[in-house]
Design an enzyme around this catalytic site. Sequence first.
Site, mmCIF file in Angstrom:
data_model
loop_
_atom_site.group_PDB
_atom_site.id
_atom_site.type_symbol
_atom_site.label_atom_id
_atom_site.label_comp_id
_atom_site.label_asym_id
_atom_site.label_seq_id
_atom_site.Cartn_x
_atom_site.Cartn_y
_atom_site.Cartn_z
ATOM 1 N N GLU A 327 0.934 0.143 -6.383
ATOM 2 C CA GLU A 327 1.098 -1.021 -5.506
ATOM 3 C C GLU A 327 -0.238 -1.575 -5.041
ATOM 4 O OE1 GLU A 327 3.135 1.092 -2.479
ATOM 5 O OE2 GLU A 327 4.838 1.581 -3.732
ATOM 6 N N CYS A 423 10.377 0.419 3.774
ATOM 7 C CA CYS A 423 9.407 -0.297 4.587
ATOM 8 C C CYS A 423 9.707 -1.791 4.659
ATOM 9 C CB CYS A 423 7.996 -0.073 4.050
ATOM 10 S SG CYS A 423 7.789 -0.492 2.316
#
Lengths: 657, 657
Positions: A327, A423
């Site tokens: 990421e 998240c």
Amino acid sequence: MNESYVIHQGGSFTEDRLALPKLKNIKIDDFFWNKYIQLVTDVIIPYQWDILNDRLEGVETSHCIENFHIAAGLSDGEFYGAVFQDTDLAKWLEAVAYSLAYEANDALEADFDRMVDLIEKAQWEDGYINTYYTLKAPELRFTNLQEGHELYTAGHLIEAAVAYYLVSGKDKFLRIMMKFADLIYEVFVVKGQEGYPGHQEIELALVKLYEVTGQKKYLELAYTFIDRRGQGDNYFLEEEKGSNFFRIFPEFKDYDPAYSQSHLPVKNQLTVEGHAVRATYMYSAMADLAYYTEDDDLLKACEILWDNMTNKRMYITGGIGSSGLLERFTTDYDLPNDDNYSETCASIGLALFGRRLASIKKDASYYDAVEKALYNVVLAGLAMDGKSFFYVNPLEVWPPNCLNRTSKEHVKAERQEWFGVACCPPNINRTLASLGEYIYFNDKDTVYINLFISNESQFSLEEETVEVNMETNFPYDNKVKIRAKTSKSGNRLAIRVPGYVEKYDILVNGQDLKDLECMNHYVYIDLSEGLSEIDFVMDVEAHFVYANSRVRDDQGKVALVKGPLVYCLEEVDNGDNLTGIYVDTDVELEESFEDELLGGIGTITFKAKKIMKRDEESLYHRCKPEMETLECKAVPYSHWGNRAKGEMLVWIKYLNV
Amino acid sequence: MNESYVIHQGGSFTEDRLALPKLKNIKIDDFFWNKYIQLVTDVIIPYQWDILNDRLEGVETSHCIENFHIAAGLSDGEFYGAVFQDTDLAKWLEAVAYSLAYEANDALEADFDRMVDLIEKAQWEDGYINTYYTLKAPELRFTNLQEGHELYTAGHLIEAAVAYYLVSGKDKFLRIMMKFADLIYEVFVVKGQEGYPGHQEIELALVKLYEVTGQKKYLELAYTFIDRRGQGDNYFLEEEKGSNFFRIFPEFKDYDPAYSQSHLPVKNQLTVEGHAVRATYMYSAMADLAYYTEDDDLLKACEILWDNMTNKRMYITGGIGSSGLLERFTTDYDLPNDDNYSETCASIGLALFGRRLASIKKDASYYDAVEKALYNVVLAGLAMDGKSFFYVNPLEVWPPNCLNRTSKEHVKAERQEWFGVACCPPNINRTLASLGEYIYFNDKDTVYINLFISNESQFSLEEETVEVNMETNFPYDNKVKIRAKTSKSGNRLAIRVPGYVEKYDILVNGQDLKDLECMNHYVYIDLSEGLSEIDFVMDVEAHFVYANSRVRDDQGKVALVKGPLVYCLEEVDNGDNLTGIYVDTDVELEESFEDELLGGIGTITFKAKKIMKRDEESLYHRCKPEMETLECKAVPYSHWGNRAKGEMLVWIKYLNV
């Protein structure tokens, strides 16, 4: 405690930075945003509450609140979930706090207070809060900063506590978190334990804690964490050599310090590197700290990093972090469209960072990227029913190749209900719930408009209150009507002129004004006593955009945009094989508003050609493919994937190379 | 023992399959291939020998032979390396065996024999050989078939033993491996232990062992492994539940049975799935077993899998396995060019499979893909100095984005010296050393020519010996001269007519023959007594090729090919930003032969346009990029990356859509 949200420091930063508005003073009522904000209060907050309490079937188990019960001694059982599981509750609490500013809700506030009581019971005598370590390895507190997420989790809880205090005036949660922050200060500053967070977040939270409490120790602690980062031998590489160290995430083997932006002292970092969420949270704190500590070098680093991020490593949608693995950022102009990560949370981090720079530099140009991120990636993250979410935001999707256990396994053609690492949903939630903070700034005599969203607001300036009413059908319409009421003259309104606007007109009380002061992309209008009616008319027609010629994945392609909105093609409108579509960039673009489509959205139609599929048995041959014509329809990227699972495409090939 | 390489079974397979030639009867002397074959004997075999013995500095430690020393009780120490470390020696031995067929080398043969003695000493009383398990976990033999690689390793050792026996006539190594094979038969057939190899390889090796020994138990064992695969509850998922099981590879968590082609019984598999090397080794064994066991359903499965692989999931270079994660197949027409895996070993597996089908079906069309794989991916795997290797074979490389710890970390812009997992270098090595087996087949009265490579050969047909001499500058020249000598008439020569040849001429003793029988892409020529001189002249001009319109990553692009050679653009010839190049597909292609370039290669030049790089600060804007003209030069893909680190591109955009 200090009630003012921004504290003046003076010094080499000759002026205060622009202040955020109080959320309870902004009442949004906007045809474009209402449906999302309504989702927050009506659907997402209750839905996520059910998830946190493990009341939903068919959704991945959260166990988040149960972990707190066990840590508080109220339940028996074992910890379940990720090392950062507590943050799911923290982000929910923060979103609830913001939502209460919009709309009082006694039941919700009672739930909130019960959670505060629970957190208090789970807190150690010395202030420590973290259910993972409390239940699984109390003796290992603060020994695995690389992976342990204790400071990250503390940061999210602090943010929630500050938000609740500002909205409700209740300080119990704030005091609980001050006690924890005091412990962290004691450990890392007074006792001098080495290290800094493996996932940055607490730094910006500590700045907020300083802003509401006025206690400089929190600022000192945040600055310490930022300043230590990347100095000397890498802390994380040293830490993992310790005999106490146990690895939580196998993929962190061969740890790369750049992953957590600890490869260099932060002031020496010239390019955005590593995990994009960690990066943008850190940059946000750096901007805050540059301001409060009057550190010009730190501010300069922020500007360099912002420039690198938005001018070399950002998708047209405001997405950042193009590597599917870890990421993270990759390299300049490396922006693949079909296998990127571009996490929703990273674009939220970009918005947090850009907003801070805009407020410090009094420069609206930062909002061009902030607005892109909010109108495209952040909104696309959320399904129109509020119950499923994108974590990964590709610009091109071909569902059959989004396969598990392949290199596109992270790309999802459909939004997911709830992840083990949850998240993004609560982060979208808190962002929408605090949208008012993105619309306005103010200083002692001026109200700054950053986003064009209908609302009614009040601002307490130095000498009096200014009431502002904004009415617009932006981004589909090009007109913004602003009514500003003030009891005496000497106040101003500053309107952001977006980078995508080549021409605009401003009428003040019906009079077309040409010579208004425009500075740093804000145009300033003096408000006379009483009511001023301002019409801000922008040129925001749909048009094609080309990428920088160094972006290999966009060469020979165009994107269709209208103001901040990026448009995309979907299979449901255009058939499959979207990558086979070619457009002449001189084609006429027809804009429509479709009331019935997805709650009412603007669409754009145009003629194009498409590569014909033939009956071909072999893979490679001498015969050139033929083309067919078609009428294409594009919809806002924010709304993709809400009808049928299928292909999606942002960057369209063009014929007239 | 049976000296004949192919054993006739008869039955529903009405004819014998075509036989492979004996390597020692084929003397290759070819301007295109000589340099590679020379590399094998002069550079790679000695270089890899040094590596296996840990004599090279700056190269990843092998420890391979030392592991055998320790297992044999000749050294103290611990096992080091991968669970399949023994295969590095096995593949080296197999390549040496083949190379001895070309060229006797007493010193090398002595090294070989010493290794055989060492392996014998490392063998258990009951026949078991595997240094990893012997040294690390002897009690866990055959308990982790999913990851343990014992059967895979045994397979490579068996292949080496068979090759050495056929070349040298010495049977010591063969008897050692028969003893191990007997143990495996005892365990898995007689005693009935469940399971089958996690990495297929031993199946095709056991067929070879059967071919040289005539012992049907080896065929039975291979068939058992193939037949059990994918039946009932998945063996690997059951195995990992066992209390004995310990995980060797963390990435095998959430094991997907398709990864090892154990998701379905092999006869029900209709698409190529999972790890591409495992797949092609298994398919090769399936083809062998279909032939020997006269199993029409198994052969049909092979044909379906071959069709799916080569017509839906293969790169134009002969690369297969497009997922960077887990080196596996993905879905039909999913052939990304810049982040694919396409392991060199997988293309070798494709060649092994295709050769088997061609021999069973007497059909030269299988060789179109075999030839592509050999001339492109396999050769590209090897640097022109023989000392570095590509494992991954992208069709588009932009070096700055091949970054560690990102989703393109597997793509390398430069060949690597030696990997921890060193499968590809010795596999390329043994493939080049056994190249003769790819050139010819024969049956009782016909010699079949599959590849156009200069050589002198002898074939013992049923009634007499045929001598064949082939002379050609293929693939750069279009003429192949074949001289065939036979002492009596009644024999035939069959020449493969490649799929890329639209027109060809055949002159026999100067006479242009038009009505020759052509069957399954072989054209048959009757040989008269004495010497026949045959000129085979093909149309192999360079031209552009289009991909199937369903291949999204190749839409609007062309590849430049000449016969089996795929060409590519390199930065060293064409500047950077190769993806910005556009060609008109009607452009004139100029072919040259450059003696001085990379040992002499054919190049192709043509005019094109390229997107101009501008001084652009921002990423996205309204202004269309301008084009500049340039003269492009393309080189064979096999030779890329031998001059300077830089960009490379196979699929070029075209203007005249």
